[in-house]
Design an enzyme around this catalytic site. Structure first.
Site, PDB file in Angstrom:
ATOM      1  N   HIS A  52     -43.264 -40.967   9.078  1.00 47.47           N
ATOM      2  CA  HIS A  52     -43.735 -41.260   9.914  1.00 47.47           C
ATOM      3  C   HIS A  52     -45.484 -41.460  10.290  1.00 47.47           C
ATOM      4  CE1 HIS A  52     -40.058 -42.076  12.209  1.00 47.47           C
ATOM      5  NE2 HIS A  52     -40.359 -42.105  12.863  1.00 47.47           N
ATOM      6  N   LYS A  66     -30.837 -36.439  16.326  1.00 49.99           N
ATOM      7  CA  LYS A  66     -29.783 -35.672  18.020  1.00 49.99           C
ATOM      8  C   LYS A  66     -31.172 -35.058  18.724  1.00 49.99           C
ATOM      9  CE  LYS A  66     -29.673 -31.921  14.069  1.00 49.99           C
ATOM     10  NZ  LYS A  66     -30.675 -30.701  14.659  1.00 49.99           N
TER      11      LYS A  66
END
Lengths: 181, 278
Positions: A38, A103
């Site tokens: 990222h 999650k």
């Protein structure tokens, strides 16, 4: 709560019908990226460079798989905790990313971005890496090979089981703890 | 003095590193099964069912239980009548590296700032205690990052006592919510010093699920914390339910009269622990 079969790339009309708590079986192409990837994607955006995959309609899976055994496309491949990607997610949604898979909780900026740009946050079962890998039929590193487990991979998935945790309408599926936080 | 060959230690450690990643300990499996039987919410039952299915599949297929095969953590009990033919720390680290390579386990360690991967999962985290006797016991935990990130330590004042401890631990688990892959196992270290409390908390996680601290007072505290955490209603993967934690383990040590060190080490449901005695 409904169950939907969706195929990538995802479109606004696919996402607007989803509500937190719905089950989605996702098929098609998804891209893996976690912490270091990222950072690099956003560094490339800063320099106006071409990214390794098309962001429009894309689904990003926060995962760093274990090495693939012979005869299998990938090793164990369950989701990693998503909040670490909160720094980057709103920007990617503003450029066309439609969903992420991970999650754990997302912050307010990500939840707002999902409403503003029409997106969803899917939860997959953490720790069920062996089980989830069975839904991945192909995997190929397409960028940042030097990052090892954090490299960007193009995955082909079939009926990947997901739960809508945050929908495009501002709803969240997580239980609120019985504690005054 | 008993002498133990480096190769024997190496082979044993490679073995436990590879098997810990694939086989969910029986106590954890049993606790997941008991939780499944006690849950009424559909999502909780679905998740717990998936976790049991995942454990079966990992054992059959040879795939790791979780893609995060963790930091190689070792707690070693070295008997004072044991002579190791070589450097114990180097042997364990070398065997850990070989186990992660041969076992196709993910290499998850990197430079803290540049984030460059060390490439072989080294270095292992190794704690050595010298104990009486002629045995060498090596306990291994493959510690995942997601749950480790939810761990915290603090220095309470003596006046805060048990109420302060309970508040800190329960609040921490409420804040952690779905992030550490609940149902979790919670290790609590009370006392010692600033550095020892987290070590105690991690050591506590090695005690099997369902086995209470032998001290009855501490055992009662464990149960009280477990009940309070499960009353949070976070449930498996944070989707609601009765099973937020499978167990709470406390290890306690005397501390300075000015201090009350406290640490919470959070372990995910994929509690991968294996030991060997030489």
């Amino acid at each position: 709560m409904a169950t939907y079969n969706l195929t990538t790339p995802l479109r606004d009309e696919d996402l607007l019908k989803l509500k937190a708590g719905d089950v989605v079986k996702l098929s098609g192409t998804i891209y893996t990226a976690r912490d270091a990837a990222h950072k690099r994607l956003c560094d490339q955006l800063d320099k106006s460079e071409k990214l390794p995959f098309e962001l429009q309609g894309a689904v990003i899976y926060y995962v760093g798989p274990s090495p693939a055994p012979e005869g299998r496309p990938i090793g164990s491949a369950g989701p990693t905790t998503s909040y670490r990607m909160d720094t980057y997610a709103p920007r990617l949604h503003s450029l066309g990313v439609k969903a992420s898979i991970g999650k754990g909780k997302r912050n307010a900026a990500v939840r707002e971005a999902l409403q503003k740009y029409v997106g969803v946050y899917f939860g997959a079962t953490g720790g069920a890496g062996a089980l989830l890998s069975q839904c991945i039929t192909a995997a190929e590193v397409i960028a940042y090979d030097d990052l090892g487990p954090e490299a960007v991979r193009k995955l082909t998935v079939k009926d990947f089981p997901l739960l809508v945790v945050n929908d495009a309408h501002g709803n969240e599926q997580y239980a609120k703890p019985n504690y005054d936080l | 003095m008993k002498s133990i060959k480096a190769q024997d230690i190496h082979d044993a450690v490679v073995g436990i590193v590879m098997s810990a990643a694939r086989y969910l300990p029986e106590d954890v499996r049993k606790a997941l099964k008991t939780s499944l039987d006690g849950e009424t919410s559909d999502s909780a039952r679905e998740i717990l069912g998936q976790l049991l299915e995942n454990a079966d599949l990992a054992a059959e297929s040879g795939l790791p239980l979780c893609q995060d095969t963790g930091v190689g953590v070792f707690f070693v009990e070295l008997g004072d009548e044991v002579h190791v033919e070589g450097n114990l720390v180097e042997i364990i680290n070398g065997a850990m590296v070989e186990g992660y390579q041969k076992g196709l386990l993910r290499k998850s360690l990197c430079h803290p700032l540049t984030r460059k991967n060390t490439g072989d999962n080294s270095p292992a985290v190794i704690h050595v205690d010298i104990v009486p006797g002629d045995k060498l016991k090596i306990k291994h935990m493959a510690k995942g990052g997601g749950s480790e990130n939810m761990s915290r330590c603090t220095m309470l004042t003596p006046a805060q006592g048990w109420a302060g401890i309970k508040e800190f631990v329960v609040r921490r688990m409420a804040e952690a919510g779905p992030n550490p892959c609940p149902p979790t196992i919670v290790g609590v270290g009370i006392g010692g010093t600033f550095d020892l409390a987290p070590t105690l908390a991690k050591k506590a996680l090695f005690r099997p699920v369902g086995v209470r601290n032998p001290d009855p007072e501490i055992a009662t505290m464990e149960q009280e914390l477990l009940d309070a955490i499960n009353d949070l209603g976070i449930g498996p993967m944070g989707l609601g339910g009765k099973t937020t934690s499978l167990d709470v383990k406390i290890e306690m040590r005397p501390c300075h009269i000015a201090s009350l060190p406290l640490a919470v080490n959070v372990q995910c449901h994929s509690s991968r622990i294996k030991e060997v005695v030489l």
